[in-house]
Write an enzyme that holds these catalytic residues in place. Structure first.
Site, PDB file in Angstrom:
ATOM      1  N   THR A 122     -52.764 -41.804  24.806  1.00 18.38           N
ATOM      2  CA  THR A 122     -51.793 -42.781  24.310  1.00 18.38           C
ATOM      3  C   THR A 122     -51.697 -42.695  22.795  1.00 18.38           C
ATOM      4  O   THR A 122     -50.608 -42.642  22.227  1.00 18.38           O
ATOM      5  CB  THR A 122     -52.247 -44.212  24.702  1.00 18.38           C
ATOM      6  OG1 THR A 122     -52.409 -44.262  26.120  1.00 18.38           O
ATOM      7  CG2 THR A 122     -51.245 -45.251  24.260  1.00 18.38           C
ATOM      8  N   HIS A 127     -60.018 -50.595 -12.217  1.00 19.82           N
ATOM      9  CA  HIS A 127     -58.841 -51.348 -12.629  1.00 19.82           C
ATOM     10  C   HIS A 127     -57.747 -50.382 -13.060  1.00 19.82           C
ATOM     11  O   HIS A 127     -58.035 -49.426 -13.787  1.00 19.82           O
ATOM     12  CB  HIS A 127     -59.188 -52.278 -13.795  1.00 19.82           C
ATOM     13  CG  HIS A 127     -57.981 -52.943 -14.383  1.00 19.82           C
ATOM     14  ND1 HIS A 127     -57.371 -54.008 -13.759  1.00 19.82           N
ATOM     15  CD2 HIS A 127     -57.254 -52.675 -15.505  1.00 19.82           C
ATOM     16  CE1 HIS A 127     -56.321 -54.379 -14.478  1.00 19.82           C
ATOM     17  NE2 HIS A 127     -56.222 -53.588 -15.546  1.00 19.82           N
ATOM     18  N   LEU A 150     -52.782 -32.943  24.929  1.00 18.86           N
ATOM     19  CA  LEU A 150     -54.001 -33.736  24.790  1.00 18.86           C
ATOM     20  C   LEU A 150     -53.771 -34.860  23.777  1.00 18.86           C
ATOM     21  O   LEU A 150     -52.788 -34.855  23.043  1.00 18.86           O
ATOM     22  CB  LEU A 150     -55.158 -32.846  24.324  1.00 18.86           C
ATOM     23  CG  LEU A 150     -55.473 -31.631  25.212  1.00 18.86           C
ATOM     24  CD1 LEU A 150     -56.676 -30.856  24.642  1.00 18.86           C
ATOM     25  CD2 LEU A 150     -55.776 -32.060  26.650  1.00 18.86           C
ATOM     26  N   MET A 164     -58.655 -52.996  22.542  1.00 19.35           N
ATOM     27  CA  MET A 164     -57.993 -51.733  22.917  1.00 19.35           C
ATOM     28  C   MET A 164     -57.569 -51.029  21.638  1.00 19.35           C
ATOM     29  O   MET A 164     -56.421 -51.119  21.207  1.00 19.35           O
ATOM     30  CB  MET A 164     -56.802 -52.026  23.825  1.00 19.35           C
ATOM     31  CG  MET A 164     -57.216 -52.429  25.221  1.00 19.35           C
ATOM     32  SD  MET A 164     -55.775 -52.608  26.287  1.00 19.35           S
ATOM     33  CE  MET A 164     -56.554 -52.721  27.897  1.00 19.35           C
ATOM     34  N   LEU A 165     -58.523 -50.341  21.020  1.00 11.79           N
ATOM     35  CA  LEU A 165     -58.266 -49.680  19.742  1.00 11.79           C
ATOM     36  C   LEU A 165     -58.809 -48.265  19.792  1.00 11.79           C
ATOM     37  O   LEU A 165     -59.874 -48.011  20.386  1.00 11.79           O
ATOM     38  CB  LEU A 165     -58.950 -50.441  18.602  1.00 11.79           C
ATOM     39  CG  LEU A 165     -58.397 -51.836  18.306  1.00 11.79           C
ATOM     40  CD1 LEU A 165     -59.267 -52.551  17.280  1.00 11.79           C
ATOM     41  CD2 LEU A 165     -56.959 -51.763  17.821  1.00 11.79           C
ATOM     42  N   THR A 173     -59.866 -43.066  30.943  1.00 10.29           N
ATOM     43  CA  THR A 173     -58.483 -42.953  31.430  1.00 10.29           C
ATOM     44  C   THR A 173     -57.530 -43.945  30.772  1.00 10.29           C
ATOM     45  O   THR A 173     -56.340 -43.969  31.113  1.00 10.29           O
ATOM     46  CB  THR A 173     -58.446 -43.099  32.965  1.00 10.29           C
ATOM     47  OG1 THR A 173     -59.201 -44.267  33.318  1.00 10.29           O
ATOM     48  CG2 THR A 173     -59.027 -41.880  33.642  1.00 10.29           C
ATOM     49  N   GLY A 174     -58.020 -44.777  29.858  1.00  8.83           N
ATOM     50  CA  GLY A 174     -57.134 -45.545  28.988  1.00  8.83           C
ATOM     51  C   GLY A 174     -56.389 -46.688  29.646  1.00  8.83           C
ATOM     52  O   GLY A 174     -56.892 -47.348  30.572  1.00  8.83           O
ATOM     53  N   ASP A 217     -60.121 -47.975  26.385  1.00  7.41           N
ATOM     54  CA  ASP A 217     -59.253 -49.043  26.895  1.00  7.41           C
ATOM     55  C   ASP A 217     -59.558 -49.428  28.336  1.00  7.41           C
ATOM     56  O   ASP A 217     -59.167 -50.503  28.778  1.00  7.41           O
ATOM     57  CB  ASP A 217     -57.779 -48.596  26.824  1.00  7.41           C
ATOM     58  CG  ASP A 217     -57.194 -48.703  25.419  1.00  7.41           C
ATOM     59  OD1 ASP A 217     -57.963 -48.921  24.458  1.00  7.41           O
ATOM     60  OD2 ASP A 217     -55.963 -48.558  25.288  1.00  7.41           O
TER      61      ASP A 217
END
Ligand code: FAD
Ligand code: NAD
Length: 466
Positions: free
Chosen positions: A40, A444, A37, A318-319, A143-144, A312
């Site tokens: 991409t 700082h 699983l 496409m992120l 499905t990307g 996607d």
């Protein structure tokens, strides 16, 4: 088997949609054609590329910076096999984590290829064994995408490769030619440049990372050059030939001259295309647009009432985190909630070193839209924290509305930019003015002080430390 919601695809869009659906009480199924699983992102994208980026950066620092830090070591050597194996184990741990989350949320995972029989019936065809069918009230298509290719160059996966093969090489290329100076090109180009490859990036547009703010492209070009990456912009690739152990790339430069580049591997990284092959969309009454995407409305609903699509495979960046937000949004809508995504505030990051991170409008966009804006920037070399770690390349650039001082865009190139950009997202989500941020106390010494200083510069042109 009957489900309330069936999600096709287990990438960050699909698995997050499934978890949120289950959390909201829906009986949920997740279909994935591969044995692992995560899609991409987890298998061949975000996670393995970052694993190799981190390993190669450690090596680069050992070779180039340790001595200056007062650490003398024997000349380090790359153990490339181990680097690839470590990456694989990071991927495995991360994918196993998704299996655990599916069990925890009582989501039925079906391994097999999903395709529509009709709008409420999905056929699942496993690698081995017989196909089964499930019925479902709602469907979420996740499905990307797959890598795009050039019509004249066959991706042979041996010498002419995509990012997927570049994450699995058996040897370090002597000369890696990268087609496309976008995110993948610059990230994977960095990996191999750091561990000793000669790297040439061939980019069609007149700058690398062309969709980001122009200042970022300019700065990244400078650091890429320092790291030995040769960026050939305004080059139109006309041919890529596999000659056995050699690859020849032919391109036309701005002057119309023919350029020939010889290497041993060519990575084609010219973007990705939505993936709907074999889904049998027509059976559900769906089709794709001219760019292969599934058309959706503002609620991510397709033209068929019970079917949604995310990630996607639909319009937009496409992120992984965009896909995740969309998965959550669809699940919550199905539960009758009214979620919203502010697409302008989805940050974009390039994990080179220094990193590049952006949110909101670029200066080019503001110019084009005619908005009156002001710019405040602050270089890391003026920051104590950056000097302490010797990460002095880069700057923070803040774009604010000239009249109201509202922050309209934040662009950072520098160490830890990927994490710092969250502050820009938060500020912009709450429509902060540059002055608001500049009046907040920033610890700082930290890299974040550069954001405060850039906001001071944007508000009244009064940075303190420069
Ligand atoms: P995907 O992750 O592509 O998942 C789709 C899944 O659907 C796949 O598992 C596929 O097998 C499955 N599937 C497809 N069709 C079927 C079917 N018919 N039946 C069953 N299963 C099917 N994004 C970031 O935000 N940050 C990064 O650092 C980053 N790095 C990247 C690095 C690389 C090298 C690459 C290639 C991409 C990177 N991305 C990154 C992009 C990110 O991976 C994608 O935007 C994200 O994975 C999209 O998620 P998704 O759920 O839409 O699709
Ligand atoms: P990209 O769109 O980022 O870059 C493709 C580059 O190729 C562009 O600069 C484009 O001008 C250039 N190009 C296109 N055709 C060309 C040609 N014929 N010759 C030369 N140059 C050409 O696409 P990518 O780098 O392939 O990445 C694909 C997707 O994956 C992107 O949408 C990106 O968002 C995603 N991704 C994200 C990350 C991240 O978030 N850090 C990392 C990797 C990938």
């Amino acid at each position: 088997m009957q489900y309330d919601v069936t999600v096709i695809g287990s990438g960050p869009g699909g698995y997050v949609a499934a978890i949120r659906c289950a959390q909201l009480g829906f009986k949920t199924a997740l279909i994935e054609k591969y044995s692992t699983l995560g899609g991409t992102c987890l298998n061949v994208g975000c996670i393995p590329s970052k694993a190799l980026l981190d390993s190669s950066e450690h090596y680069y620092n050992a070779v180039n910076h340790f001595t200056e830090h007062g650490i003398d070591i024997a000349k380090p050597k790359v153990n490339f096999k181990q680097m690839i194996e470590r990456k694989a184990s990071v991927v495995k741990q991360t994918c196993d984590g998704i299996d655990y989350l599916m069990k925890k949320n009582k989501i039925d995972v079906h391994h097999g290829f999903g395709s529509f029989v009709d709008k409420n019936t999905i056929k699942i065809t496993p690698d081995k064994g017989d196909a089964t069918q499930i019925t479902t009230d709602k469907v979420i298509i996740a499905t990307g995408s797959k890598p795009s290719s050039l019509p004249f160059a066959k991706i042979d996966k041996k010498r002419i490769i995509t990012s997927t093969e570049a994450l699995e090489l058996k040897e370090i290329p002597k000369h890696l030619i990268v087609i496309g100076g976008g995110v993948i090109g610059m990230e994977l180009g960095s990996v191999y440049a750091r561990i000793g490859s000669q790297v040439t990036v061939v980019e069609y547009m007149d700058k690398i990372i062309p969709t980001m703010d122009g200042t970022m492209a300019k700065e990244l070009t400078k650091v890429a050059k320092k790291q030995g990456i040769d960026c050939k912009v305004s080059h139109k690739v006309t041919a890529i030939e596999n000659k056995g152990k050699e690859v020849i790339v032919k391109a036309e430069n701005k002057k119309g001259e023919q350029v020939e580049i010889k290497g041993d591997y060519c990575l084609v990284a010219i973007g990705r295309r939505p993936y709907t092959d074999g889904l049998n969309l027509e059976a559900a009454g769906l089709s794709t647009d001219e760019r292969g995407r599934i058309a959706v409305d503002d609620h991510l609903k397709t033209k068929v009432d019970n079917i949604y699509a995310i990630g996607d495979v639909v319009r937009g960046a496409m992120l992984a985190h965009k896909a995740e937000e969309e998965g959550t949004m669809v699940a919550e809508q199905l539960a009758g909630q009214k979620p919203h995504i502010n697409y302008k505030l989805i940050p974009g990051v390039v994990y080179t070193w220094p990193e590049v991170a952006s949110v909101g409008h670029t200066e080019e966009e503001l110019k084009e839209s005619g908005v009156a804006y002001k710019v405040g920037s602050f270089p890391f070399k003026a920051l104590g924290r950056a000097r302490a770690s010797m990460d002095v390349d880069g700057l923070v650039k803040v774009l604010a509305d000239k009249n109201t001082d509202e922050i309209l865009g934040m662009h950072i190139i520098g160490a830890r930019a990927a994490d710092m950009i969250a502050a820009g997202v938060t500020a912009m989500e709450y429509r902060a003015a540059a002055e608001d941020v500049s009046r907040m106390s920033h610890a700082h010494p930290t890299y974040m002080e550069a954001v405060k200083e850039a906001c001071l510069a944007a508000t009244e042109n009064r940075p303190i430390h420069i």
